[in-house]
Write a protein that holds these residues in place. Structure first.
Motif, PDB file in Angstrom:
ATOM      1  N   THR A 164      15.958   2.596  47.502  1.00 39.82           N
ATOM      2  CA  THR A 164      16.360   1.187  47.643  1.00 39.82           C
ATOM      3  C   THR A 164      17.363   0.978  48.775  1.00 39.82           C
ATOM      4  O   THR A 164      17.664  -0.157  49.117  1.00 39.82           O
ATOM      5  N   LEU A 165      17.892   2.061  49.329  1.00 36.94           N
ATOM      6  CA  LEU A 165      18.959   1.889  50.325  1.00 36.94           C
ATOM      7  C   LEU A 165      18.367   1.424  51.654  1.00 36.94           C
ATOM      8  O   LEU A 165      17.335   1.926  52.090  1.00 36.94           O
ATOM      9  N   PRO A 166      19.037   0.491  52.302  1.00 37.50           N
ATOM     10  CA  PRO A 166      18.471  -0.084  53.528  1.00 37.50           C
ATOM     11  C   PRO A 166      18.388   0.911  54.685  1.00 37.50           C
ATOM     12  O   PRO A 166      17.404   0.915  55.416  1.00 37.50           O
ATOM     13  N   SER A 167      19.388   1.734  54.889  1.00 31.83           N
ATOM     14  CA  SER A 167      19.327   2.637  56.041  1.00 31.83           C
ATOM     15  C   SER A 167      19.931   3.984  55.700  1.00 31.83           C
ATOM     16  O   SER A 167      21.032   4.313  56.115  1.00 31.83           O
ATOM     17  N   PRO A 168      19.219   4.764  54.887  1.00 30.19           N
ATOM     18  CA  PRO A 168      19.758   6.064  54.500  1.00 30.19           C
ATOM     19  C   PRO A 168      19.836   7.013  55.698  1.00 30.19           C
ATOM     20  O   PRO A 168      19.010   6.947  56.606  1.00 30.19           O
ATOM     21  N   GLY A 169      20.846   7.854  55.703  1.00 32.52           N
ATOM     22  CA  GLY A 169      20.985   8.858  56.759  1.00 32.52           C
ATOM     23  C   GLY A 169      20.596  10.223  56.237  1.00 32.52           C
ATOM     24  O   GLY A 169      20.237  10.366  55.072  1.00 32.52           O
ATOM     25  N   PRO A 170      20.679  11.233  57.104  1.00 33.39           N
ATOM     26  CA  PRO A 170      20.260  12.574  56.676  1.00 33.39           C
ATOM     27  C   PRO A 170      21.166  13.199  55.621  1.00 33.39           C
ATOM     28  O   PRO A 170      20.789  14.180  54.994  1.00 33.39           O
ATOM     29  N   ARG A 187      10.759   9.016  47.441  1.00 31.33           N
ATOM     30  CA  ARG A 187       9.533   8.758  48.179  1.00 31.33           C
ATOM     31  C   ARG A 187       9.799   8.759  49.685  1.00 31.33           C
ATOM     32  O   ARG A 187       8.975   9.211  50.465  1.00 31.33           O
ATOM     33  N   THR A 188      10.962   8.260  50.081  1.00 33.52           N
ATOM     34  CA  THR A 188      11.202   8.027  51.510  1.00 33.52           C
ATOM     35  C   THR A 188      12.397   8.766  52.080  1.00 33.52           C
ATOM     36  O   THR A 188      12.528   8.852  53.291  1.00 33.52           O
ATOM     37  N   VAL A 189      13.277   9.275  51.236  1.00 33.00           N
ATOM     38  CA  VAL A 189      14.528   9.838  51.753  1.00 33.00           C
ATOM     39  C   VAL A 189      14.517  11.363  51.601  1.00 33.00           C
ATOM     40  O   VAL A 189      14.332  11.873  50.498  1.00 33.00           O
ATOM     41  N   GLY A 190      14.703  12.061  52.700  1.00 35.66           N
ATOM     42  CA  GLY A 190      14.806  13.511  52.662  1.00 35.66           C
ATOM     43  C   GLY A 190      16.191  13.923  52.202  1.00 35.66           C
ATOM     44  O   GLY A 190      17.190  13.359  52.637  1.00 35.66           O
ATOM     45  N   VAL A 191      16.239  14.900  51.324  1.00 31.70           N
ATOM     46  CA  VAL A 191      17.519  15.348  50.786  1.00 31.70           C
ATOM     47  C   VAL A 191      17.780  16.769  51.265  1.00 31.70           C
ATOM     48  O   VAL A 191      16.960  17.659  51.035  1.00 31.70           O
ATOM     49  N   PRO A 192      18.896  16.999  51.949  1.00 34.42           N
ATOM     50  CA  PRO A 192      19.177  18.370  52.388  1.00 34.42           C
ATOM     51  C   PRO A 192      19.768  19.215  51.266  1.00 34.42           C
ATOM     52  O   PRO A 192      20.407  18.687  50.348  1.00 34.42           O
ATOM     53  N   SER A 193      19.518  20.506  51.333  1.00 33.54           N
ATOM     54  CA  SER A 193      20.183  21.419  50.408  1.00 33.54           C
ATOM     55  C   SER A 193      21.191  22.222  51.213  1.00 33.54           C
ATOM     56  O   SER A 193      20.841  22.901  52.170  1.00 33.54           O
TER      57      SER A 193
END
Lengths: 493, 422
Positions: free
Chosen positions: B149-155, B172-178
């Motif tokens: 839902t966030l408008p402009s997620p960053g890395p 669905r749309t946001v990559g999550v770093p480990s």
């Protein structure tokens, strides 16, 4: 292997079927060095499958190569002790993955290690490091008490009978500690093993009821441990600890549809466990579940497996009374296995990635010990699956952190192999293009996209005029090995 | 005391420590403020936490009768008062730091959290808690859907300190770093020190990772993760230089919390962190009383790590911006088994910690009398039955802390019955 003029045309291989052989060895083994590719190519695709599947015909001599010149190194700290030191056991297994002449046996051992996912740390907590290593990794012929560690058990049953393997696992010392069967006694049943036997080892979640777990726990009461001469633990059926009353299940236990394991005398009560293991091996969900798991392991993790093939494999499983060899052989011979669209379509596990990169980049002067910590950071420490469900395969291996670790392992290996790579690269000193072609060929990478190829070529050309000097070759050959092995493309096998 | 809208706004902007009753307009306000500095730390106790050893009903005779060797003696518990049904409770003796946080009003316990027909499977249970969907626990996670839902997620909008990305953060749309440790997060080269080789290599590798072919989603996935590594390397290097205000224990859990504190202090913009600690599948030798018992070890790790984190944030002035949400996939059987352990059970305890938390004991303890008609138990009186649906806790966090719409994210309205910990 000869270098070819245009690296973009790498698909045009000189030897018929070589790419299929490479694919076979990446999936049914841990990749191949150039000599192995030649040897297996001589057998042809079908012959190569037979060699892999009928591994008993090939001498099991890999351990005798440890410490000999010409092989990857191990690091001994005051004596190499894979029977009693878990770090050394990890080194030995990685050595086997790299140099075994029975790659499918080693690959299936890894499959079963993930399937029966037993972690050394808990065994260590119960018995201490030396004994725990024995129960995980000792070979009977090297152990004074003939202890067979769990991984050796899995190697023995690698393509054997699944029902027999379940029985052996139910009596395995490490398993009896891992899932607490050693404490499962009459009146105080311990549910852990019975639950995972059904949920993880055979039928799968959703195929049984909680009542089956309770009944299953009572079935295995008395399947405990004993300690002869206070020297080591071994399986013991403690008749006095067995719950002799009848156990009722929600699924058939017997071929006639009977769901009740009858009340038995304490002395004969061990048959309860055999009856239940037979039942879960025979359960109609077990064959398809194993088939799907093998499909994901050997063929593809992308999308659901072909249900026709799953049905065929599970039929073989039931018809063959749970023999695994015909199932795996059929899978390797399937159209799906050999479908070019399934090549480079699996995410390599850290063990696959590390062993393959060492086989392809080179090993002279490299110690497998130096791969152990990177493997932890990539998320796969041998003998230490994260929990009873094993590792999270497929996408689960890949994250920004693990990708960085993989890239950095590629750098570490390339640094170590710099001068070996330079020597190999001398045949391609005429141009950066020739060097790239040679490196891509040796590393059996998939055809890179055009821009990725150019990025590699730009790297090879960067930093001043090309002279082809030994110094430049060492730098650029190691640099390219780092970039190729660290690339996203190379993580796929 | 009723509060005004103005007071709430002031409290929300400052790092407030006063507790407020949650007003109806809270989610609107949080949204309006943008909640820019707020972050959520999800803490997962892996394996199924034995809540009855964490929060002990030390006056329940059945607790001692059904756990003859592993019950914690009443004299040893750290008393924290009674719940609203009047049942006195005490923390595990090793949770001294948590009791101190509790006493300062910044720790909320929610007893008997779970759901109808609780799964006893680790993996299905974890998937249910991750997705918030007991019927079909597949696909994206509840916080992954928040990220969507966030408008402009960053890395670095989300950050997993675990090597695997948990399903909870699957988006669905946001990559999550480990990023388990900021220190090890660096780019190596076999040609360090040779001309500009490292820069050439990094440029080439970055370019290769930017190839995201639509027809090869598996390659695109791997490359996207590599690209995420490159795009976060330099910022994470800043986190790696963080000097904490307290000394954290030298274990993976505490060091992950230290990394999180560093990310907060460096202001990298992460909204959701994930941290986990394992070993809670205590089927045997649980011995919560023994210094060398496995449960005591678990409580030591939990308490010492969290207490260091709490004090570090307090010193850094970041406590008010932080909410820690703790869960586990299930609780454990009430009666001990034959190996001084406990098998898989049902409802467990959730904890929330932070400068904005309205501390205290929420929900009621079970009555441990084994009887099929005991409404606080299930499974013929063998397991603790849930009282608070875990999704109502999620709903309160989503609406009241993250400033998003819980009904949209959870697929239904779970606001009713949510404990008022925010």
């Amino acid at each position: 292997m000869q270098s070819r003029p245009d690296p973009r045309q790498r698909d045009d291989r000189p030897r018929r079927g070589e790419q299929a052989i490479e694919h076979l060895l990446r999936r049914a083994g841990f990749g191949a060095n150039p000599q192995e590719i030649d040897d297996y190519s001589d057998l042809g695709f079908t012959g190569a499958i037979r060699r892999l599947v009928d591994f008993e015909a090939v001498p099991d001599d890999v351990d005798s190569l440890i410490g000999r010149p010409g092989y990857v190194l191990i690091t001994a700290r005051g004596g190499f002790a894979p029977r009693t030191n878990i770090t050394d056991a990890r080194q030995r297994w990685l050595f086997r993955m790299i140099h075994t002449r029975r790659p499918l046996q080693e690959k299936m051992t890894l499959f079963w290690h993930n399937h029966f996912a037993t972690a050394y740390s808990k065994i260590n907590g119960a018995f201490g490091g030396e004994e725990a290593t024995r129960y995980m990794a000792a070979k009977a012929d090297e152990d004074p008490a003939k202890v067979t560690g769990q991984i050796e058990l899995l190697r023995q049953h690698a393509l054997g009978n699944f029902r027999d393997l379940l029985i052996a696992i139910a009596k395995d010392v490490a398993m009896l500690e891992w899932l607490d069967g050693r404490a499962n006694i009459k009146g105080r049943p311990q549910e852990n093993f019975a639950r995972e036997l059904m949920e993880l080892f055979t039928m799968g979640v959703g195929t049984f009821a909680e009542a089956d777990v309770y009944a299953g726990a009572r079935v295995f009461t008395g399947w405990n441990l004993t300690r002869p001469g206070n020297a080591y633990y071994t399986f013991n059926y403690a008749a006095a600890q067995h719950d002799t009353t009848a156990k009722e299940f929600t699924f058939p236990i017997y071929p006639n549809g009977g769901k009740v394991i009858p009340a038995r005398s304490a002395d004969g009560g061990m048959q309860d466990g055999i009856d239940l293991i037979n039942a879960v091996a025979r359960h109609p969900e077990t064959g398809p579940r194993l088939a799907r798991k093998l499909y994901a392991f050997f063929v593809s993790e992308l999308g659901a497996p072909d249900e026709g093939l799953v049905a065929e494999l599970s039929n073989l499983y039931y018809q063959g009374d749970f023999e695994m060899k015909p199932v795996v052989e059929r899978l390797l011979r399937s159209r799906q296995f050999n479908d070019p669209s399934n090549r480079y379509a699996r995410y390599s596990s850290p063990a696959e990635f590390v062993a393959r990169s060492i086989k392809e980049v080179g090993w002279a002067g490299f110690s497998v010990n130096d791969a152990l910590t990177p493997m932890v950071n990539m998320g796969q420490q041998l003998y230490e699956p994260p929990d009873v469900n094993g590792w999270e395969w497929g996408r689960g291996w890949i994250s920004s952190g693990t990708m960085l670790t993989r890239m950095n392992f590629a750098s570490q290996l390339a640094t170590n192999q710099k001068f070996n790579l330079r020597d190999i690269a001398r045949g391609a000193r005429q141009s950066p293009d020739a060097l790239l072609t040679l490196m891509l060929d040796r590393l059996t990478a998939p055809a890179f996209a055009r821009d990725s190829q150019e990025a590699l070529l730009d790297y090879a050309r960067a930093g001043g005029a090309w002279t082809g000097s030994d110094t430049q070759l060492a730098t650029k050959a190691a640099g390219l090995a780092h970039l190729i092995v660290g690339s996203g493309d190379y993580q796929l096998v | 005391m009723p509060i005004t809208r103005r007071e709430f706004v002031r409290g929300g902007v400052a790092a407030f420590t006063v507790s407020f009753a949650a007003p109806a307009f809270l989610s609107d306000l949080a949204r309006a403020q943008g909640s820019n500095r707020r972050n959520l730390v999800v803490l997962y106790l892996s394996g199924g936490n034995d809540a009855l050893s964490t929060v002990v009903p030390y006056t329940d005779a059945q607790y001692y009768a059904r756990r003859p060797t592993i019950a914690i003696p009443a004299a040893q518990v750290l008393q924290i008062g009674a719940d609203r049904s009047g049942i006195p409770l005490g923390f595990h003796p090793r949770l001294t730091g948590l009791r101190s946080i509790f006493n300062s009003g910044r720790l909320a316990l929610i007893q008997r959290t779970g759901y109808q027909n609780s799964s006893r499977s680790h993996f299905e249970g974890t998937d249910i808690w991750s997705t918030g969907d007991p019927r079909s626990p597949q696909g994206t996670g509840w916080l992954g859907r928040y990220l969507d839902t966030l408008p402009s997620p960053g890395p670095l909008t989300a950050w997993s300190t675990n090597r695997e990305i948990p399903r909870t953060l699957l988006s669905r749309t946001v990559g999550v770093p480990s990023i388990p440790s900021a220190q090890g997060y660096a780019f190596a080269s076999p040609n360090a020190g040779i001309g500009s080789e490292v820069q050439f290599a990094r440029a080439s590798a970055t370019r290769i990772s930017s190839h995201l072919p639509v027809d090869k989603p598996h390659l695109a996935f791997v490359n996207a993760n590599a690209r995420a590594a490159f795009s976060t390397l330099d910022v994470v290097a800043q986190v790696g230089t963080y000097a904490s205000s307290v000394t954290y224990p030298n274990n993976g859990f505490a060091q992950a919390l230290r990394t999180i504190a560093g990310a907060m202090v460096r202001g990298v913009g992460t909204k959701v962190f994930w941290v986990q600690t394992g070993g809670y599948d205590t089927h045997a030798a649980q011995n919560p009383n023994q210094a060398n018992g496995s449960y005591t070890g678990l409580m030591t790790t939990l308490n010492d790590g969290l207490f260091a984190f709490y004090n570090d944030l307090l010193n850094q002035g970041l406590l008010g911006d932080t909410l820690v949400l703790q869960f586990s996939e299930f609780g454990r059987r009430i009666a001990e088994n034959g190996s001084q352990g406990t098998d898989h059970g049902a409802a467990s305890v959730m904890m929330l910690m932070g400068g904005s938390v309205r501390g205290g004991i929420y929900g009621t303890a079970p009555n441990l009398r084994s009887a099929p008609d005991n409404p606080t138990l299930e499974n013929s009186g063998n397991d603790v039955r849930y009282e608070t649906d875990f999704r109502s806790v999620y709903a309160r966090v989503i609406d009241g802390w993250l400033g998003a719409d819980s009904a949209a994210i959870l697929g239904a309205d779970f606001r009713a019955g949510a404990p008022a910990f925010l």
